[in-house]
Design a protein around this motif. Structure first.
Motif, PDB file in Angstrom:
ATOM      1  N   GLY A 180       0.804  -1.211   0.000  1.00 52.46           N
ATOM      2  CA  GLY A 180       0.000   0.000   0.000  1.00 52.46           C
ATOM      3  C   GLY A 180       0.841   1.268   0.000  1.00 52.46           C
ATOM      4  N   LEU A 181       1.915   1.292   0.807  1.00 56.59           N
ATOM      5  CA  LEU A 181       2.745   2.490   0.886  1.00 56.59           C
ATOM      6  C   LEU A 181       3.593   2.681  -0.374  1.00 56.59           C
ATOM      7  CD1 LEU A 181       3.846   2.394   4.624  1.00 56.59           C
ATOM      8  CD2 LEU A 181       2.332   4.042   3.528  1.00 56.59           C
ATOM      9  N   ILE A 182       4.061   1.595  -0.960  1.00 54.95           N
ATOM     10  CA  ILE A 182       4.837   1.710  -2.204  1.00 54.95           C
ATOM     11  C   ILE A 182       3.954   2.261  -3.318  1.00 54.95           C
ATOM     12  CG2 ILE A 182       5.842   0.337  -4.063  1.00 54.95           C
ATOM     13  CD1 ILE A 182       7.845   0.934  -1.955  1.00 54.95           C
ATOM     14  N   ALA A 183       2.724   1.779  -3.393  1.00 58.95           N
ATOM     15  CA  ALA A 183       1.801   2.282  -4.419  1.00 58.95           C
ATOM     16  C   ALA A 183       1.537   3.771  -4.213  1.00 58.95           C
ATOM     17  CB  ALA A 183       0.492   1.495  -4.366  1.00 58.95           C
ATOM     18  N   THR A 184       1.362   4.193  -2.964  1.00 57.27           N
ATOM     19  CA  THR A 184       1.140   5.609  -2.662  1.00 57.27           C
ATOM     20  C   THR A 184       2.343   6.447  -3.054  1.00 57.27           C
ATOM     21  OG1 THR A 184      -0.308   5.022  -0.798  1.00 57.27           O
ATOM     22  CG2 THR A 184       0.624   7.240  -0.811  1.00 57.27           C
ATOM     23  N   ALA A 185       3.546   5.989  -2.681  1.00 54.46           N
ATOM     24  CA  ALA A 185       4.771   6.738  -2.957  1.00 54.46           C
ATOM     25  C   ALA A 185       5.044   6.832  -4.458  1.00 54.46           C
ATOM     26  CB  ALA A 185       5.954   6.083  -2.235  1.00 54.46           C
ATOM     27  N   LEU A 186       4.791   5.763  -5.196  1.00 52.68           N
ATOM     28  CA  LEU A 186       5.027   5.789  -6.648  1.00 52.68           C
ATOM     29  C   LEU A 186       4.110   6.781  -7.338  1.00 52.68           C
ATOM     30  CD1 LEU A 186       5.578   1.993  -7.441  1.00 52.68           C
ATOM     31  CD2 LEU A 186       7.290   3.824  -7.454  1.00 52.68           C
ATOM     32  N   PHE A 187       2.870   6.862  -6.874  1.00 47.65           N
ATOM     33  CA  PHE A 187       1.949   7.852  -7.444  1.00 47.65           C
ATOM     34  C   PHE A 187       2.468   9.264  -7.172  1.00 47.65           C
ATOM     35  CE2 PHE A 187      -1.689  10.734  -6.895  1.00 47.65           C
ATOM     36  CZ  PHE A 187      -2.249  10.651  -8.162  1.00 47.65           C
ATOM     37  N   GLN A 188       2.997   9.487  -5.961  1.00 47.65           N
ATOM     38  CA  GLN A 188       3.529  10.807  -5.626  1.00 47.65           C
ATOM     39  C   GLN A 188       4.779  11.132  -6.441  1.00 47.65           C
ATOM     40  OE1 GLN A 188       3.776  10.334  -1.273  1.00 47.65           O
ATOM     41  NE2 GLN A 188       2.151  11.851  -1.097  1.00 47.65           N
ATOM     42  N   VAL A 238       8.871  20.671  -3.639  1.00 50.19           N
ATOM     43  CA  VAL A 238       9.782  20.103  -2.659  1.00 50.19           C
ATOM     44  C   VAL A 238       9.014  19.524  -1.473  1.00 50.19           C
ATOM     45  CG1 VAL A 238      10.149  22.250  -1.369  1.00 50.19           C
ATOM     46  CG2 VAL A 238      11.918  20.512  -1.367  1.00 50.19           C
ATOM     47  N   ALA A 239       7.873  20.112  -1.144  1.00 52.82           N
ATOM     48  CA  ALA A 239       7.060  19.555  -0.063  1.00 52.82           C
ATOM     49  C   ALA A 239       6.567  18.161  -0.435  1.00 52.82           C
ATOM     50  CB  ALA A 239       5.878  20.475   0.238  1.00 52.82           C
ATOM     51  N   LEU A 240       6.153  18.026  -1.707  1.00 54.89           N
ATOM     52  CA  LEU A 240       5.709  16.715  -2.161  1.00 54.89           C
ATOM     53  C   LEU A 240       6.876  15.731  -2.189  1.00 54.89           C
ATOM     54  CD1 LEU A 240       3.496  14.905  -3.229  1.00 54.89           C
ATOM     55  CD2 LEU A 240       3.949  15.766  -5.531  1.00 54.89           C
ATOM     56  N   LEU A 241       8.069  16.204  -2.589  1.00 54.00           N
ATOM     57  CA  LEU A 241       9.251  15.343  -2.581  1.00 54.00           C
ATOM     58  C   LEU A 241       9.550  14.858  -1.161  1.00 54.00           C
ATOM     59  CD1 LEU A 241      11.776  14.075  -3.840  1.00 54.00           C
ATOM     60  CD2 LEU A 241      12.950  16.254  -3.495  1.00 54.00           C
ATOM     61  N   ALA A 242       9.483  15.778  -0.176  1.00 56.87           N
ATOM     62  CA  ALA A 242       9.742  15.400   1.213  1.00 56.87           C
ATOM     63  C   ALA A 242       8.749  14.341   1.677  1.00 56.87           C
ATOM     64  CB  ALA A 242       9.659  16.636   2.112  1.00 56.87           C
ATOM     65  N   ASP A 243       7.477  14.536   1.345  1.00 56.60           N
ATOM     66  CA  ASP A 243       6.464  13.570   1.757  1.00 56.60           C
ATOM     67  C   ASP A 243       6.654  12.238   1.036  1.00 56.60           C
ATOM     68  OD1 ASP A 243       4.121  12.962   3.293  1.00 56.60           O
ATOM     69  OD2 ASP A 243       2.991  12.991   1.420  1.00 56.60           O
ATOM     70  N   THR A 244       7.052  12.287  -0.239  1.00 55.14           N
ATOM     71  CA  THR A 244       7.291  11.055  -0.994  1.00 55.14           C
ATOM     72  C   THR A 244       8.451  10.268  -0.404  1.00 55.14           C
ATOM     73  OG1 THR A 244       6.500  12.130  -3.017  1.00 55.14           O
ATOM     74  CG2 THR A 244       7.788  10.114  -3.280  1.00 55.14           C
ATOM     75  N   LEU A 245       9.546  10.972  -0.086  1.00 52.25           N
ATOM     76  CA  LEU A 245      10.688  10.307   0.547  1.00 52.25           C
ATOM     77  C   LEU A 245      10.291   9.678   1.875  1.00 52.25           C
ATOM     78  CD1 LEU A 245      13.502  12.929  -0.157  1.00 52.25           C
ATOM     79  CD2 LEU A 245      13.310  10.641  -1.157  1.00 52.25           C
ATOM     80  N   HIS A 246       9.458  10.400   2.609  1.00 50.23           N
ATOM     81  CA  HIS A 246       9.005   9.873   3.889  1.00 50.23           C
ATOM     82  C   HIS A 246       8.185   8.601   3.699  1.00 50.23           C
ATOM     83  CE1 HIS A 246       7.140  10.927   8.064  1.00 50.23           C
ATOM     84  NE2 HIS A 246       7.951   9.902   8.110  1.00 50.23           N
ATOM     85  N   ASN A 247       7.329   8.597   2.683  1.00 56.98           N
ATOM     86  CA  ASN A 247       6.520   7.400   2.433  1.00 56.98           C
ATOM     87  C   ASN A 247       7.378   6.223   1.973  1.00 56.98           C
ATOM     88  OD1 ASN A 247       3.926   8.292   3.157  1.00 56.98           O
ATOM     89  ND2 ASN A 247       3.684   9.371   1.225  1.00 56.98           N
ATOM     90  N   PHE A 248       8.402   6.503   1.154  1.00 52.49           N
ATOM     91  CA  PHE A 248       9.321   5.422   0.785  1.00 52.49           C
ATOM     92  C   PHE A 248      10.052   4.895   2.023  1.00 52.49           C
ATOM     93  CE2 PHE A 248       9.333   6.729  -3.811  1.00 52.49           C
ATOM     94  CZ  PHE A 248       9.035   5.475  -4.320  1.00 52.49           C
ATOM     95  N   GLY A 249      10.461   5.827   2.900  1.00 49.84           N
ATOM     96  CA  GLY A 249      11.124   5.406   4.131  1.00 49.84           C
ATOM     97  C   GLY A 249      10.215   4.578   5.005  1.00 49.84           C
ATOM     98  N   ASP A 250       8.938   4.974   5.076  1.00 48.84           N
ATOM     99  CA  ASP A 250       7.974   4.216   5.865  1.00 48.84           C
ATOM    100  C   ASP A 250       7.775   2.821   5.276  1.00 48.84           C
ATOM    101  OD1 ASP A 250       6.218   3.703   7.862  1.00 48.84           O
ATOM    102  OD2 ASP A 250       4.533   4.761   6.985  1.00 48.84           O
ATOM    103  N   ALA A 251       7.705   2.739   3.956  1.00 49.30           N
ATOM    104  CA  ALA A 251       7.569   1.427   3.311  1.00 49.30           C
ATOM    105  C   ALA A 251       8.803   0.568   3.571  1.00 49.30           C
ATOM    106  CB  ALA A 251       7.345   1.602   1.811  1.00 49.30           C
TER     107      ALA A 251
END
Length: 312
Positions: free
Chosen positions: A21-29, A39-52
Motif C-alpha cells: 500500500g505504501l509503495i503504491a502511494t509513494a510511486l503515485f507521488q 519540494v514539499a511533495l518530494l519530502a512527503d514522498t521520501l518519507h513514504n518510501f522510508g515508511d515502506a
C-alpha cells in the motif's frame, strides 16, 4: 496451530500488505513530483518510501522469530524485532535529513512549482494511503500483541497528516506565496523528527527491558487471587519482540511438601496464562513464607577454594 506461530504469520501478513500500500502511494507521488517539482511533495514522498522500507527489517524480524530456540539463542530470536525497531528509527531520521536538505535548498534557490492540481491530489492520496495502512497495522498489531507493529501503525498515521501539509503548501502557492512550498517541507521535517523522538523512546525502552507499569500491577493482582499464595515478592517482565515473558517469586506455607509447592506454582502459571493473554511464558519461583524474596537468596561474605572473601 501454535498461537505464537499464528501471531507471527499475522504480523508478516500485515507487513507485506502495508508495504504494498505504501509503495503504491509513494510511486503515485513520484509521478506527480516529476511534473510539479514541489519540494514539499518530494519530502512527503521520501518519507513514504522510508515508511515502506521499515517493512523490510520488521518483516525479517517476524520471519526469524519463527525459528525455535537453540543452545546459542536459548530464548529464541525475538530480540531481532527490537533491532528492527532501531533500524526503523534510523531510516525515519534519514528521511528527515533528506527532507530538511531539500527544503533548505529550495528556500534559497526557489524553483517554480507547476501542476498544482496534481500536487493537491497527490497529498490527498498520500493521506488516505497512510491512514488505511495505519488502521491495518494497528488492528493486526493489537491482535498479536506487537508493540512494534502498533507503533509503526501510528507512525503511518502521523505520515498521513504530514501529507496534508503538502496540500497547505500547494494552496499557498496557488494564493501567490511560492515560499509556502519549502515552508511546508520544513513543517514535514519537524513532524518527522517528532516521530523519530517518540519512536526512539519506545524502541530504546524495549531494548532496556522496559514494560508498561500497568502490566506489573495486573500480574500482582492475578497471582494474589490464588488462595494458597501468601505473598508475591518479585515480579519481572520483559518483551522479546512481540512476546512477553514474566518471572514471579511467590511465598507459600513453609509446611507444604515440595510436591504441593510445585502444584501451587503450576496453578499460578495456569492462572496467569489464561487471565493475561498477552503473556507468552511464565516462570514461577516458590519460597517458604518468612524466607521469601531475592534478599534471602543472597549468600553472605565467605571464603572457599583459596579465593578472596566474596558474597553472592
Amino acid at each position: 496451530m501454535d498461537p505464537e506461530l499464528l501471531s507471527t504469520s499475522r504480523g508478516l501478513y500485515a507487513v507485506k500488505w502495508s508495504f504494498v500500500g505504501l509503495i503504491a502511494t509513494a510511486l503515485f507521488q513520484v509521478f506527480i513530483f516529476w511534473f510539479s517539482g514541489s519540494v514539499a511533495l518530494l519530502a512527503d514522498t521520501l518519507h513514504n518510501f522510508g515508511d515502506a522500507a521499515t517493512a523490510v527489517p520488521l518483516g525479517l524480524a517476524f520471519f526469524l522469530s519463527r525459528k525455535k530456540p537453540n543452545k546459542r539463542f536459548t530464548y529464541g530470536y525475538g530480540r531481532v524485532e527490537d533491532l528492527a525497531g532501531l533500524i526503523i528509527v534510523l531510516l525515519i531520521f534519514l528521511s528527515a535529513v533528506v527532507a530538511a536538505y531539500e527544503s533548505i535548498s529550495r528556500f534559497f534557490f526557489p524553483q517554480p512549482v507547476e501542476f498544482l492540481g496534481g500536487v493537491m491530489a497527490a497529498s490527498i492520496v498520500g493521506f488516505l494511503g497512510n491512514e488505511l495502512v495505519a488502521r491495518f497495522r494497528i488492528k493486526i498489531g493489537k491482535e498479536i500483541g506487537s508493540a512494534a507493529l502498533v507503533a509503526d501503525g501510528y507512525h503511518a498515521r502521523a505520515d498521513g497528516f504530514t501529507s496534508l501539509a503538502v496540500l497547505l503548501g500547494a494552496l499557498g502557492i496557488w494564493l501567490g506565496y511560492p515560499v509556502a512550498d519549502p515552508l511546508a517541507g520544513f513543517l514535514i521535517t519537524i513532524a518527522i523528527l517528532k516521530i523519530v523522538w517518540d519512536a526512539g523512546k519506545s524502541v530504546f525502552s524495549r531494548m532496556l527491558d522496559g514494560v508498561e507499569p500497568d502490566i506489573v500491577d495486573e500480574i500482582y493482582l492475578t497471582v494474589k487471587k490464588v488462595k494458597e499464595v501468601k505473598d508475591v515478592t518479585e515480579v519481572r517482565v520483559r518483551w522479546l519482540g512481540h512476546r512477553l515473558y514474566a518471572e514471579v517469586n511467590i511465598a507459600v506455607d513453609p509446611m507444604l511438601s515440595v510436591e504441593e509447592g510445585h502444584a501451587i506454582a503450576v496453578e499460578v502459571r495456569h492462572r496467569m496464562m489464561h487471565s493475561l493473554d498477552y503473556l507468552s511464558n511464565v516462570v514461577v519461583h516458590v519460597d517458604p513464607l518468612g524466607s521469601a524474596g531475592e534478599s534471602f537468596h543472597r549468600l553472605s561474605e565467605h571464603e572457599h577454594d583459596n579465593l578472596p572473601s566474596h558474597s553472592h
